[in-house]
Design a protein around this motif. Structure first.
Motif, PDB file in Angstrom:
ATOM      1  N   ARG A   2      39.881  33.577  37.487  1.00 36.72           N
ATOM      2  CA  ARG A   2      40.261  34.659  38.383  1.00 36.72           C
ATOM      3  C   ARG A   2      41.133  34.133  39.528  1.00 36.72           C
ATOM      4  O   ARG A   2      42.082  34.784  39.944  1.00 36.72           O
ATOM      5  N   THR A   3      40.792  32.958  40.029  1.00 39.67           N
ATOM      6  CA  THR A   3      41.578  32.354  41.106  1.00 39.67           C
ATOM      7  C   THR A   3      42.999  32.064  40.628  1.00 39.67           C
ATOM      8  O   THR A   3      43.978  32.359  41.323  1.00 39.67           O
ATOM      9  N   ALA A  51      40.929  40.258  41.865  1.00 38.78           N
ATOM     10  CA  ALA A  51      39.780  39.546  42.423  1.00 38.78           C
ATOM     11  C   ALA A  51      38.471  40.306  42.220  1.00 38.78           C
ATOM     12  O   ALA A  51      37.402  39.771  42.490  1.00 38.78           O
ATOM     13  N   LYS A  52      38.578  41.553  41.764  1.00 43.72           N
ATOM     14  CA  LYS A  52      37.405  42.428  41.608  1.00 43.72           C
ATOM     15  C   LYS A  52      36.645  42.546  42.926  1.00 43.72           C
ATOM     16  O   LYS A  52      35.422  42.416  42.989  1.00 43.72           O
ATOM     17  N   THR A  53      37.431  42.819  43.975  1.00 42.07           N
ATOM     18  CA  THR A  53      36.863  43.027  45.303  1.00 42.07           C
ATOM     19  C   THR A  53      36.628  44.519  45.505  1.00 42.07           C
ATOM     20  O   THR A  53      37.575  45.309  45.545  1.00 42.07           O
ATOM     21  N   ARG A 185      32.933  36.357  51.313  1.00 39.69           N
ATOM     22  CA  ARG A 185      32.317  36.092  50.009  1.00 39.69           C
ATOM     23  C   ARG A 185      33.340  36.081  48.872  1.00 39.69           C
ATOM     24  O   ARG A 185      33.039  35.589  47.781  1.00 39.69           O
ATOM     25  N   ASN A 190      32.991  30.290  48.501  1.00 34.13           N
ATOM     26  CA  ASN A 190      33.019  29.712  47.152  1.00 34.13           C
ATOM     27  C   ASN A 190      33.918  28.485  47.063  1.00 34.13           C
ATOM     28  O   ASN A 190      34.486  28.200  46.008  1.00 34.13           O
ATOM     29  N   LYS A 193      37.404  29.225  45.701  1.00 32.05           N
ATOM     30  CA  LYS A 193      37.519  29.951  44.438  1.00 32.05           C
ATOM     31  C   LYS A 193      37.288  31.444  44.676  1.00 32.05           C
ATOM     32  O   LYS A 193      36.426  31.819  45.472  1.00 32.05           O
ATOM     33  N   LYS A 195      35.952  35.017  43.807  1.00 29.96           N
ATOM     34  CA  LYS A 195      34.881  35.626  43.024  1.00 29.96           C
ATOM     35  C   LYS A 195      34.698  37.090  43.423  1.00 29.96           C
ATOM     36  O   LYS A 195      35.048  37.464  44.548  1.00 29.96           O
ATOM     37  N   PRO A 196      34.164  37.919  42.545  1.00 22.09           N
ATOM     38  CA  PRO A 196      33.924  39.328  42.884  1.00 22.09           C
ATOM     39  C   PRO A 196      33.015  39.442  44.107  1.00 22.09           C
ATOM     40  O   PRO A 196      32.092  38.648  44.288  1.00 22.09           O
TER      41      PRO A 196
END
Length: 233
Positions: A2-3, A51-53, A185, A190, A193, A195-196
């Motif tokens: 994802r990154t 990023a699925k944020t 977050r 992370n 990296k 992450k969602p």
């Protein structure tokens, strides 16, 4: 993965719009400003999606339509900027360090977006630039400042510089306090990296600087408002 996807997409998108940015920089008019804001909105939306944020905005009705305000927010992480551009106002300009103006392409983007560049080692230059920022706001360019001066990288809210409060008070423009909770977050928690993550943005009612005797008391009031809606883990 994802990154990698997020950085690759951002790089490819910036390269794709590079010819347009070169042309727009030569003009630096209202069309250039509006077009740059469109680019910013597209990139921000796509970056958050990759990023699925997940972003939830409370108090969106408090955002004025006239764009004559200084947005003051806490600063948890690098994703604060795309979050604000995507979910609050793509027209936001930012107060930033002068070093960022020299970054290829990114500096051009910030210049066209009417960002205000501050040299922290030169107090006189900083005062002049903040005054310029206040005038821009009065003419309809909303300006964002992170008065902590750097990312907290966690849920804490550090002390605020008086710069935003002084600027708003001197220019006679309103302040829109915004609390960002959970953006660290996405990346900072992370080790870099992506992450969602679930992020909550709270838009507080506008604050009129004239209702406060000094920039210091105004600043304290804004800090209290913003901190009140930043959730702990």
């Amino acid at each position: 993965m994802r990154t990698f996807l997020a950085y690759t997409h951002a790089a490819l998108y910036l390269l794709r719009i590079l010819p347009s940015m070169v042309i727009l920089r030569r003009k630096q008019n209202e069309h250039a400003y509006n077009k740059t804001n469109q680019f910013a909105k597209i990139l921000s939306d796509r970056t958050l999606r990759i990023a699925k944020t997940e972003v939830v905005v409370n108090g969106k009705e408090n955002i004025p339509d006239d764009n004559r305000y200084v947005l003051v927010s806490n600063h948890q992480g690098n994703f604060d900027i795309p979050i604000l551009l995507s979910h609050i106002n793509p027209n936001l300009a930012f107060i930033a360090k002068t070093s960022l103006q020299k970054v290829p392409l990114f500096g051009t983007w910030m210049t066209l977006k009417r960002c205000i560049f501050i040299d922290q080692s030169d107090p006189r230059q900083s005062v002049r630039q903040l005054s310029k920022g206040g005038e821009q706001v009065k003419h309809g360019t909303p300006l964002c400042i992170f008065p902590e001066g750097h990312r907290s990288k966690d849920h804490s809210v550090q002390s605020f510089s008086n710069a935003g409060a002084r600027m708003a008070k001197k220019a006679g423009v309103q302040i829109l306090p915004v609390s960002i909770s959970g953006s660290y977050r996405v990346m900072e928690a992370n080790e870099g990296k992506i992450k969602p993550a679930h992020v909550v943005v709270t838009v507080h009612p506008l604050v009129n600087p004239e209702e406060h005797a000094s920039a210091s008391t105004l600043n304290t009031h804004i800090h209290t408002m913003i901190t009140s809606s930043v959730n702990t883990p």
